[in-house]
Design a protein around this motif. Structure first.
Motif, PDB file in Angstrom:
ATOM      1  N   TRP A  92     -43.056  47.055  -9.167  1.00 61.67           N
ATOM      2  CA  TRP A  92     -43.545  48.342  -9.218  1.00 61.67           C
ATOM      3  C   TRP A  92     -42.116  49.231  -9.715  1.00 61.67           C
ATOM      4  N   PRO A  93     -42.555  50.203 -10.464  1.00 58.63           N
ATOM      5  CA  PRO A  93     -41.383  51.137 -10.807  1.00 58.63           C
ATOM      6  C   PRO A  93     -40.562  51.597  -9.746  1.00 58.63           C
ATOM      7  N   GLY A  94     -39.329  51.981 -10.144  1.00 57.65           N
ATOM      8  CA  GLY A  94     -38.313  52.306  -9.253  1.00 57.65           C
ATOM      9  C   GLY A  94     -38.567  53.614  -8.760  1.00 57.65           C
ATOM     10  N   GLN A  95     -37.698  54.332  -7.672  1.00 53.34           N
ATOM     11  CA  GLN A  95     -37.818  55.867  -7.136  1.00 53.34           C
ATOM     12  C   GLN A  95     -36.385  56.349  -7.477  1.00 53.34           C
ATOM     13  N   SER A  96     -36.719  57.656  -8.251  1.00 58.17           N
ATOM     14  CA  SER A  96     -35.732  58.312  -8.631  1.00 58.17           C
ATOM     15  C   SER A  96     -35.166  59.491  -7.629  1.00 58.17           C
ATOM     16  N   GLY A  97     -34.058  59.842  -7.936  1.00 56.46           N
ATOM     17  CA  GLY A  97     -33.544  61.184  -6.946  1.00 56.46           C
ATOM     18  C   GLY A  97     -33.036  62.149  -7.950  1.00 56.46           C
ATOM     19  N   HIS A  98     -33.559  62.525  -9.351  1.00 54.73           N
ATOM     20  CA  HIS A  98     -32.998  63.096 -10.399  1.00 54.73           C
ATOM     21  C   HIS A  98     -32.563  64.898  -9.629  1.00 54.73           C
ATOM     22  N   ILE A  99     -31.227  65.254 -10.155  1.00 50.22           N
ATOM     23  CA  ILE A  99     -30.695  66.441 -10.045  1.00 50.22           C
ATOM     24  C   ILE A  99     -30.901  67.264 -11.104  1.00 50.22           C
ATOM     25  N   HIS A 100     -31.293  68.431 -11.057  1.00 50.86           N
ATOM     26  CA  HIS A 100     -31.231  69.586 -12.011  1.00 50.86           C
ATOM     27  C   HIS A 100     -30.141  70.579 -11.750  1.00 50.86           C
ATOM     28  N   ILE A 101     -29.171  70.669 -12.597  1.00 50.73           N
ATOM     29  CA  ILE A 101     -27.728  71.389 -12.702  1.00 50.73           C
ATOM     30  C   ILE A 101     -27.843  72.608 -13.609  1.00 50.73           C
ATOM     31  N   SER A 102     -27.363  73.556 -13.194  1.00 49.23           N
ATOM     32  CA  SER A 102     -26.766  74.616 -13.953  1.00 49.23           C
ATOM     33  C   SER A 102     -25.598  75.381 -13.548  1.00 49.23           C
ATOM     34  N   MET A 103     -24.634  75.966 -14.394  1.00 48.80           N
ATOM     35  CA  MET A 103     -23.439  76.733 -13.838  1.00 48.80           C
ATOM     36  C   MET A 103     -23.651  78.056 -14.380  1.00 48.80           C
ATOM     37  N   SER A 104     -23.064  78.972 -13.590  1.00 50.18           N
ATOM     38  CA  SER A 104     -22.962  80.333 -14.188  1.00 50.18           C
ATOM     39  C   SER A 104     -21.478  81.116 -14.019  1.00 50.18           C
ATOM     40  N   SER A 105     -21.233  81.986 -14.784  1.00 46.45           N
ATOM     41  CA  SER A 105     -19.895  82.468 -14.682  1.00 46.45           C
ATOM     42  C   SER A 105     -19.945  83.973 -14.947  1.00 46.45           C
ATOM     43  N   VAL A 144     -26.845  48.078  -3.095  1.00 50.63           N
ATOM     44  CA  VAL A 144     -27.161  46.761  -3.754  1.00 50.63           C
ATOM     45  C   VAL A 144     -28.486  47.092  -4.411  1.00 50.63           C
ATOM     46  N   ASN A 145     -29.654  47.491  -3.725  1.00 50.57           N
ATOM     47  CA  ASN A 145     -30.928  47.776  -4.296  1.00 50.57           C
ATOM     48  C   ASN A 145     -30.743  48.794  -5.492  1.00 50.57           C
ATOM     49  N   SER A 146     -29.761  49.720  -5.554  1.00 49.41           N
ATOM     50  CA  SER A 146     -29.958  50.706  -6.627  1.00 49.41           C
ATOM     51  C   SER A 146     -29.886  50.315  -8.063  1.00 49.41           C
ATOM     52  N   TYR A 147     -29.215  49.268  -8.104  1.00 53.51           N
ATOM     53  CA  TYR A 147     -29.091  48.618  -9.407  1.00 53.51           C
ATOM     54  C   TYR A 147     -30.399  47.823 -10.041  1.00 53.51           C
ATOM     55  N   LYS A 148     -31.339  47.689  -9.175  1.00 53.80           N
ATOM     56  CA  LYS A 148     -32.490  46.990  -9.689  1.00 53.80           C
ATOM     57  C   LYS A 148     -33.614  47.984 -10.258  1.00 53.80           C
ATOM     58  N   ARG A 149     -33.078  49.242 -10.191  1.00 57.57           N
ATOM     59  CA  ARG A 149     -33.849  50.562 -10.657  1.00 57.57           C
ATOM     60  C   ARG A 149     -33.462  50.713 -12.227  1.00 57.57           C
ATOM     61  N   LEU A 150     -32.125  50.397 -12.393  1.00 58.72           N
ATOM     62  CA  LEU A 150     -31.567  50.762 -13.642  1.00 58.72           C
ATOM     63  C   LEU A 150     -31.866  49.775 -14.724  1.00 58.72           C
ATOM     64  N   LEU A 151     -33.162  49.639 -15.262  1.00 57.38           N
ATOM     65  CA  LEU A 151     -33.653  48.671 -16.170  1.00 57.38           C
ATOM     66  C   LEU A 151     -34.358  49.355 -17.216  1.00 57.38           C
ATOM     67  N   PRO A 152     -34.202  48.518 -18.483  1.00 59.80           N
ATOM     68  CA  PRO A 152     -34.934  49.305 -19.695  1.00 59.80           C
ATOM     69  C   PRO A 152     -36.458  49.347 -19.251  1.00 59.80           C
TER      70      PRO A 152
END
Length: 445
Positions: free
Chosen positions: A245-258, A299-307
């Motif tokens: 099965w595909p992996g499960q991500s936890g993407h983060i959207h980020i912006s900065m203001s000044s 340990v399991n994290s790196y089994k998601r980072l595949l082509p």
């Protein structure tokens, strides 16, 4: 925030639930009398053992180093009154987040994120973030899940069908219940849909101040697990449940203001990517391998980072390119942002966000130069300038422990303590014999 306590007292309850995040992103806590936490940012006592446990409550052996607590006494815990929110599954309870204070503050995950955000503020920047989590729902209870081999677990849906309207409508009652649950818990969602993979749902938490965003992410993961269990179901945020099965991500959207303006946006620049954004992304890529363990902590994290799975395999960036580690999303000045795609669903949100922002601030400080964006599939890159990501937890932990910049940004004591916990995590799994090994070697070897 005494006003947040009164509804609980009005219902006859004198209890409040306190939760503090450990290294693995697990919310640990206990019930206390509400009057003990009614004062703003009250200090209570809490066992320091949670900073020396692994995710299965095993104590990390002393020979892995002495940077973590070893006597397991009481630590000071600062109860964050502003985080109080009702627990939807228990209408007479309020939950408060807390953070370690005093001698333990330097190794507290929330404290580490605050340290990074102060560094950004020192340069005149405030940060906004929003987490997206993919999680898998199973029609299994806490009893049945432990009685079956994993390949007999029954997911909510069979097979992949991402963004399916048909499945969403068929699961309308479930979706409505989850939306209401999150709304009642003050965890507003910006989106909810089926992702590719059996039983996989993606929830996008609404963006807000970076520290609040991480607070919401920690609460979301813990509360959704409890919500599912009250319905006779189980949720997992593992990065990879099965090789099929595909992996499960936890993407983060980020912006900065000044000064009230989006620091990533420049109307005169190509794709509206400002010079500050160039430096920020340049820093994220420059230090991605050194800081990787904060965004891929198991340990399991790196089994998601595949082509082939829309997960990064090298420090890369592109414009609206989901195969890259950093995806720049062009838009108007209110929407222009980046998506940090290295992190999986299994992250500690405080540490993953500290990683993404801390490396970016280093890029600004060092005026990092950003390479040409990747066009096409970043996992197919053969450019020698693209160094591969660490291939396993041991490699990532070693790089983090040896990085002077990691100690500079996150604090030397934290780097030693967290590295110690990750080395133990690696060792704890290496000596286990897996089903895969039995299947592969039992008869043939």
């Amino acid at each position: 925030m005494a006003s947040e306590i009164r509804p609980a007292r009005a219902n006859g309850s004198r209890k409040a639930l306190i939760g503090v995040c450990d290294f693995d992103g697990i919310l640990r806590g206990k019930h206390v009398l509400s009057e003990d936490v009614s004062a703003e940012d009250a200090i209570i006592k809490f066992s320091e053992a949670v900073l020396a446990w692994d995710c299965s409550d095993r104590v990390i052996p002393a020979h892995f180093g002495q940077e973590l607590p070893s006597v397991f006494g009481d630590a000071d815990l600062r109860v964050l009154s502003a985080t109080a929110r009702p627990v939807p599954t228990s209408h007479d309870r309020y939950l408060y987040l807390a953070e370690f204070a005093g001698a333990h503050e330097s190794i507290c995950p929330r404290g580490v994120l605050r340290k990074v955000l102060r560094r950004a503020a020192d340069h005149g920047y405030s940060c906004t973030a929003g987490f997206e989590f993919e999680f898998m729902l199973f029609n299994e209870s806490t009893e049945t899940i432990h009685k079956k081999p994993y390949d007999q677990w029954v997911p909510l849906t069979r097979g992949p069908f991402g963004y399916s309207v048909a499945r969403t409508l068929a699961s309308n009652e479930l979706f409505e219940a989850l939306l209401a649950f999150c709304d009642n818990a003050r965890l507003p969602l910006a989106g909810l849909h089926f992702e590719t993979g059996p039983g996989v749902i993606e929830a996008s938490l609404r963006h807000c101040d970076a520290l609040e965003a991480a607070d919401r992410a920690v609460l979301f993961k813990s509360m959704v697990k409890s919500w599912a269990q009250t319905r006779g179901m189980m949720v997992t945020f593992m990065a990879k449940v099965s090789e099929n099965w595909p992996g499960q991500s936890g993407h983060i959207h980020i912006s900065m203001s000044s000064n009230g303006q989006n620091a990533f946006y420049d109307s005169e620049a190509s794709r509206n990517i400002s010079g500050i954004m160039n430096q920020f992304v340049g820093g994220q890529l420059k230090y991605m391998n050194d800081f990787c363990v904060l965004a891929a902590p198991n340990v399991n994290s790196y089994k998601r980072l595949l082509p082939g799975y829309w997960a990064p395999t090298c420090p890369s960036w592109g414009v609206d390119n989901r195969s890259c580690a950093v995806r720049v999303i062009p838009g108007n000045k209110s929407a222009h942002r980046l998506e940090y795609r290295l992190s999986g669903a299994d992250v500690n949100p405080y540490l993953a966000l500290a990683c993404a922002i801390g490396s970016g601030i280093l890029g600004i400080e060092e005026k990092a130069v950003l390479a040409t964006p990747v066009v096409g599939d970043a996992s197919d890159e053969r450019d020698p300038a693209f160094e591969r990501l660490p291939q396993n937890l041991a490699e990532a932990t070693f790089r983090f422990a040896q990085s002077p910049k990691a100690s500079d940004v996150f604090g030397g004591r934290f780097v030693k303590a967290f590295s110690r916990s990750r080395r133990w995590e690696w060792e704890a799994v290496q000596h286990r014999v897996s089903d895969c090994e039995r299947e592969r070697y039992f008869e043939a070897i």
